[in-house]
Write an enzyme that holds these catalytic residues in place. Structure first.
Site, PDB file in Angstrom:
ATOM      1  N   LYS A 106       0.813  -1.214   0.000  1.00  0.00           N
ATOM      2  CA  LYS A 106       0.000   0.000   0.000  1.00  0.00           C
ATOM      3  C   LYS A 106       0.849   1.268   0.000  1.00  0.00           C
ATOM      4  O   LYS A 106       0.335   2.348  -0.281  1.00  0.00           O
ATOM      5  CB  LYS A 106      -0.963  -0.001   1.175  1.00  0.00           C
ATOM      6  CG  LYS A 106      -2.043  -1.077   1.051  1.00  0.00           C
ATOM      7  CD  LYS A 106      -3.114  -0.932   2.120  1.00  0.00           C
ATOM      8  CE  LYS A 106      -4.247  -1.916   1.933  1.00  0.00           C
ATOM      9  NZ  LYS A 106      -3.893  -3.293   2.365  1.00  0.00           N
TER      10      LYS A 106
HETATM   11  C1  LIG Z   1      -4.574  -4.418   1.781  1.00  0.00           C
HETATM   12  C2  LIG Z   1      -3.874  -5.725   1.820  1.00  0.00           C
HETATM   13  C3  LIG Z   1      -4.288  -6.822   1.020  1.00  0.00           C
HETATM   14  C4  LIG Z   1      -5.520  -6.754   0.147  1.00  0.00           C
HETATM   15  O1  LIG Z   1      -5.371  -5.866  -0.932  1.00  0.00           O
HETATM   16  P1  LIG Z   1      -6.668  -5.369  -1.742  1.00  0.00           P
HETATM   17  O2  LIG Z   1      -6.163  -4.376  -2.719  1.00  0.00           O
HETATM   18  O3  LIG Z   1      -7.580  -4.749  -0.715  1.00  0.00           O
HETATM   19  O4  LIG Z   1      -7.283  -6.555  -2.367  1.00  0.00           O
HETATM   20  C5  LIG Z   1      -3.543  -7.981   1.059  1.00  0.00           C
HETATM   21  N1  LIG Z   1      -2.476  -8.106   1.872  1.00  0.00           N
HETATM   22  C6  LIG Z   1      -2.049  -7.085   2.657  1.00  0.00           C
HETATM   23  C7  LIG Z   1      -0.860  -7.295   3.524  1.00  0.00           C
HETATM   24  C8  LIG Z   1      -2.732  -5.865   2.662  1.00  0.00           C
HETATM   25  O5  LIG Z   1      -2.316  -4.873   3.465  1.00  0.00           O
END
Ligand SMILES: *Cc1c(COP(=O)(O)O)cnc(C)c1O
Length: 433
Positions: A107
């Site tokens: 993210k």
């Molecule tokens: C946010 C997140 C996900 C899921 O990603 P999406 O884009 O919401 O499908 C998977 N793994 C981790 C570690 C995350 O922080």
């Protein structure tokens, strides 16, 4: 480039409007009107290009009409001072490690890009301060807060449920200060999310301050996630393993996998995708039945994927013209219980020496079970295993080393403001900011 709403009831928006608003007026998600195909010369040259160079070409296809080239290049280069290496794990399976950014999760890419793009629009327009509200159960808050830290003209409020976020996660957004305010809510994650949603609809509050969201509904956070799919392909092309590529994405709100599907639409040579779920498997149910039935989420050890009504599902449907058949042609699914996730972390560590986090474990296991002869699989390792230290240590029965970046956060002093979960209290706090 204009952006339309997946509900098709709101007017077309400019990039700037889509980024500042987040969600369209009809509650749909913004989609770019065109998805440009990239020339084959790009795919041929790609293996000799850096992560930043590749990402700039992709960013130009999305945003080049709306942001001048020098600014866009600067935004991309500032977003990505870190790498996303592809690491061999076992047989034909590779890990795309997306945890080399400041908060050790994928993210960071979208969070940093969005902060810089929004900062650019605010400077250009001489707008009054924009306030970002973000509800978090852990990872989103830290990536958004660190992405926006010190960006002039933007203030971030992170709402998180008191006592329900791990200490390692909490320190990543409560110790920053400056333009980041952490609000510790007496309630659950759902209460935090409800406060944010109500705030966006409150007329008086919106007249008092400009509010926007920073979750993966926002095009500025979601589209940049396409960058690393191209970079993964380039790294595999370099070692002659890019044919019959299967990409497997641990999914919650489905923003990450949707960005990959955009990449495929732009010409990235990928054979197919797998969406890996924990017990929150409404997408898998949709693949199997053609019927989408959202339901309340259940808690699992891969908690960033505990989503019962994935927000980007609307974008996937839109991308495939609402055809269940077309979706199933390109995407398959799977579901793993906590026991299966734990077993995968343990056995992979014992057999290969590679330490998975609980989310990446779903991705790795799906490839192990579903990869066919002649295919190469890449799963997205979405976070560093140390972010889930207690869970992972209990599984492998060995200590997990905490990277220096995380240790730095843990040395900081917690600064947060406690609030009840009622909207009136939250609103009067914001009205006095
Ligand atoms: C946010 C997140 C996900 C899921 O990603 P999406 O884009 O919401 O499908 C998977 N793994 C981790 C570690 C995350 O922080």
């Amino acid at each position: 480039m204009k952006y339309y709403s997946t509900n098709r009831l709101a007017p077309l928006a400019t990039l700037e409007e889509a980024v500042v608003k987040g969600l369209a007026g009809d509650k749909g998600l913004y989609m770019p009107e065109k998805i440009k195909a990239l020339p084959s010369s790009f795919f041929e040259k790609m293996k000799d290009m850096s992560f930043q160079e590749i990402s700039y070409v992709v960013a130009d296809a999305f945003f080049g009409e709306d942001v001048d080239a020098d600014t866009l290049k600067q935004i991309v280069y500032d977003t990505l001072p870190f790498d996303a290496p592809v690491v061999h794990v076992n047989n034909s399976i590779y890990s795309l490690e997306l945890y080399h950014g400041p908060t050790l999760a994928f993210k960071d890419v979208g969070g940093r890009f969005m902060a810089r793009l929004l900062g650019h629009f605010i400077r250009k327009q001489g707008k009054k301060e924009v306030n970002v509200l973000v509800a978090t159960s852990g990872d989103t808050g830290s990536a958004v807060a660190n992405g926006f830290l010190g960006v002039p003209g933007i203030h971030v409020y992170v709402l998180y449920p008191k006592g329900k976020v791990s200490p390692i996660q909490e320190c990543q957004f409560t110790t920053l200060g400056q333009n980041i305010t952490a609000l510790e809510i007496e309630g659950t994650f759902d209460d935090c999310q409800a406060l944010v949603k109500t705030a966006f609809m409150d007329k008086e509050l919106n007249a008092h301050m400009q509010l926007t969201s920073a979750n993966s509904i926002n095009v500025a956070r979601f589209l940049p996630q396409a960058f690393y799919y191209f970079y993964a392909y380039a790294q595999l092309a370099k070692i002659g393993k890019a044919d019959n590529l299967v990409l497997c994405v641990p999914s919650g709100n489905f923003g990450n996998i949707t960005a990959g599907l955009f990449g495929m639409r732009m010409g990235l040579p990928v054979k197919r995708f797998i969406a890996a779920n924990n017990r929150n498997d409404v997408f898998l149910q949709y693949l199997q039945t053609g019927i989408y039935t959202p339901r309340p989420s259940v808690t699992t050890i891969a908690n960033a994927m505990d989503v019962g009504d994935p927000s980007n599902f609307a974008r996937i449907l839109d991308l495939y013209g609402n055809s269940h058949e077309a979706v199933c042609e390109k995407i398959s699914g799977c579901m793993y219980t906590d026991e299966e996730i734990a077993e995968t972390v343990k056995s992979t560590f014992t057999e290969t020496g590679y330490l998975l986090d609980p989310h990446g474990a779903c991705g790795y296991r799906a490839l192990k079970e579903q990869l066919k002869e002649g295919e190469t699989g890449v799963f997205l390792e979405t976070a560093h295993p140390a972010k889930f230290k207690d869970t992972v240590e209990a599984i492998i029965e060995e200590p997990v080393e905490i990277p220096g970046k995380l240790q730095e956060f843990m040395k900081g002093t917690k600064q947060s403001i406690g609030l009840q979960k009622d909207f009136e209290g939250f609103k009067s706090f914001l009205m006095n900011c």
